[in-house]
Design a protein around this motif. Structure first.
Motif, PDB file in Angstrom:
ATOM      1  N   UNK A 107       0.850  -1.188   0.000  1.00 18.80           N
ATOM      2  CA  UNK A 107       0.000   0.000   0.000  1.00 18.80           C
ATOM      3  C   UNK A 107       0.889   1.243   0.000  1.00 18.80           C
ATOM      4  N   UNK A 108       0.307   2.344  -0.474  1.00 20.09           N
ATOM      5  CA  UNK A 108       1.088   3.586  -0.536  1.00 20.09           C
ATOM      6  C   UNK A 108       0.186   4.766  -0.213  1.00 20.09           C
ATOM      7  N   UNK A 109       0.757   5.713   0.518  1.00 25.37           N
ATOM      8  CA  UNK A 109       0.067   6.975   0.806  1.00 25.37           C
ATOM      9  C   UNK A 109       1.000   8.137   0.522  1.00 25.37           C
ATOM     10  N   UNK A 110       0.426   9.247   0.084  1.00 23.97           N
ATOM     11  CA  UNK A 110       1.215  10.458  -0.078  1.00 23.97           C
ATOM     12  C   UNK A 110       1.376  11.113   1.290  1.00 23.97           C
ATOM     13  N   UNK A 111       2.382  12.002   1.368  1.00 22.81           N
ATOM     14  CA  UNK A 111       2.801  12.488   2.668  1.00 22.81           C
ATOM     15  C   UNK A 111       3.221  13.948   2.537  1.00 22.81           C
ATOM     16  N   UNK A 112       3.014  14.716   3.587  1.00 26.24           N
ATOM     17  CA  UNK A 112       3.419  16.117   3.577  1.00 26.24           C
ATOM     18  C   UNK A 112       3.741  16.564   4.991  1.00 26.24           C
ATOM     19  N   UNK A 113       4.858  17.268   5.143  1.00 20.05           N
ATOM     20  CA  UNK A 113       5.227  17.783   6.457  1.00 20.05           C
ATOM     21  C   UNK A 113       5.416  16.706   7.503  1.00 20.05           C
ATOM     22  N   UNK A 114       5.803  15.514   7.087  1.00 17.57           N
ATOM     23  CA  UNK A 114       6.072  14.436   8.034  1.00 17.57           C
ATOM     24  C   UNK A 114       4.858  13.615   8.418  1.00 17.57           C
ATOM     25  N   UNK A 115       3.713  13.850   7.754  1.00 18.86           N
ATOM     26  CA  UNK A 115       2.512  13.078   8.073  1.00 18.86           C
ATOM     27  C   UNK A 115       1.851  12.569   6.798  1.00 18.86           C
ATOM     28  N   UNK A 116       1.273  11.354   6.899  1.00 15.13           N
ATOM     29  CA  UNK A 116       0.546  10.794   5.764  1.00 15.13           C
ATOM     30  C   UNK A 116      -0.758  11.552   5.535  1.00 15.13           C
ATOM     31  N   UNK A 117      -1.162  11.621   4.268  1.00 15.02           N
ATOM     32  CA  UNK A 117      -2.495  12.104   3.924  1.00 15.02           C
ATOM     33  C   UNK A 117      -3.440  10.915   4.028  1.00 15.02           C
ATOM     34  N   UNK A 118      -4.288  10.892   5.055  1.00 13.81           N
ATOM     35  CA  UNK A 118      -5.034   9.680   5.395  1.00 13.81           C
ATOM     36  C   UNK A 118      -6.523   9.753   5.041  1.00 13.81           C
ATOM     37  N   UNK A 119      -6.945  10.802   4.353  1.00 15.72           N
ATOM     38  CA  UNK A 119      -8.353  10.900   3.968  1.00 15.72           C
ATOM     39  C   UNK A 119      -8.729   9.827   2.964  1.00 15.72           C
ATOM     40  N   UNK A 120     -10.017   9.546   2.881  1.00 20.72           N
ATOM     41  CA  UNK A 120     -10.518   8.497   1.973  1.00 20.72           C
ATOM     42  C   UNK A 120     -10.667   9.054   0.567  1.00 20.72           C
ATOM     43  N   UNK A 121      -9.538   9.509   0.020  1.00 17.31           N
ATOM     44  CA  UNK A 121      -9.530  10.166  -1.293  1.00 17.31           C
ATOM     45  C   UNK A 121      -8.695   9.428  -2.327  1.00 17.31           C
ATOM     46  N   UNK A 122      -8.286   8.216  -2.005  1.00 17.99           N
ATOM     47  CA  UNK A 122      -7.399   7.460  -2.899  1.00 17.99           C
ATOM     48  C   UNK A 122      -8.244   6.573  -3.815  1.00 17.99           C
TER      49      UNK A 122
END
Lengths: 224, 55
Positions: A106-121
């Motif tokens: 699995x893969x998530x995008x990340x910004x400022x040291x935190x994953x983007x965890x919204x249900x937008x993938x």
């Protein structure tokens, strides 16, 4: 002696403590070094050099630039921070993985040291088994991408291209990978997806079952 | 790495700016997210290490 560089390496005559100024010639010693330094400068090139034989020009023209490489030998997540920037538009992520139990990476995008965890993938991943059965994994609103790589106790891998992750727009990816399983495996996977939110990302996370070895390299494509 | 850490809750983070890689225990938020990820993960058959189709 004029310099031979860059056609071949020079071989200079070093003076000894007993040498006189005329043997070897002191003037020639300076002239030889001056010529060699000038040849080196020409080979390296000035900043933004347009001389096609200079190293500066060649480096600027290369297709892929290695931006980061890291590895994990334990745990379940490997994250990269500050790897995406405005310098490149397209990035390649190369993965080699071996884990303790079969798992679709699995893969998530990340910004400022935190994953983007919204249900937008949103994603689709497709493969055929060795028996010819089509297997698909897809979602229009997941909290991560199921990327085209199935890890197992055998080595597997994948390559993903990520498009414009740093721009404040939707990030997309496409790629292909292998399946480390033998009996229940598939003959390779393809897939792609979009992160359906307008945001800039500087990194990503790969999520797995317990890792034996996960080696990841990130390259930037030359914008041309 | 602290060898007492539960391996499933270990994260490795690489900072491309510094070149530094840190392996550490997940924070509470990361741990909760990981539990959710595993709960929603695909169920894949374990490999029996033998071909499902004759060769």
């Amino acid at each position: 002696m004029a310099t031979n560089f860059p056609g071949s390496l020079d071989s200079f005559t070093n003076p000894t403590s007993g040498s006189t100024l005329d043997s070897p010639s002191h003037a020639s010693q300076h002239a030889n070094i001056n010529d060699a330094v000038e040849a080196l400068e020409a080979k390296v090139g000035v900043d933004g050099s347009a001389v096609t034989t200079s190293l500066d020009y060649k480096v600027a023209q290369q297709g892929l630039t290695l931006l980061a490489r890291s590895a994990a030998t334990s745990g379940t997540v490997l994250s990269f921070d500050n790897v995406f920037s405005s310098t490149f538009n397209v990035y390649r992520i190369a993965i080699v993985v071996n884990v303790t139990s079969a798992f679709g990476l699995q893969m998530r995008m990340r910004s400022g040291g935190s994953d983007s965890t919204g249900a937008n993938y949103r994603y689709v991943r497709t493969a055929y088994t060795y028996g010819g059965t089509l297997e698909q994994s897809y979602s229009a609103g997941d909290t991560k991408w199921n990327i085209p790589c199935i890890a197992s106790t055998n080595n597997a891998g994948g390559v993903l291209d990520v498009y414009n992750p740093y721009s404040a727009n939707k990030t997309t990816y496409s790629g292909s990978g292998s399946d480390g399983r033998v009996g229940s495996g598939t003959g390779g996977l393809v897939g792609g997806g979009i992160l359906n939110t307008n945001a800039s990302h500087d990194g990503f996370s790969l999520i797995s079952s317990t890792i034996n070895s996960l080696i990841v390299s990130v390259y930037g494509y030359n914008n041309g | 790495m602290d060898t007492t850490m539960d391996d499933q809750y270990v994260i490795t983070v690489h900072d491309a700016t510094t070149g530094e890689t840190v392996t550490r225990a997940m924070t509470d938020d990361e741990r909760a997210q990981h539990d959710a990820d595993m709960e929603n993960a695909e169920v894949l058959p374990d490999d029996d290490d033998s071909p499902s189709v004759g060769v």
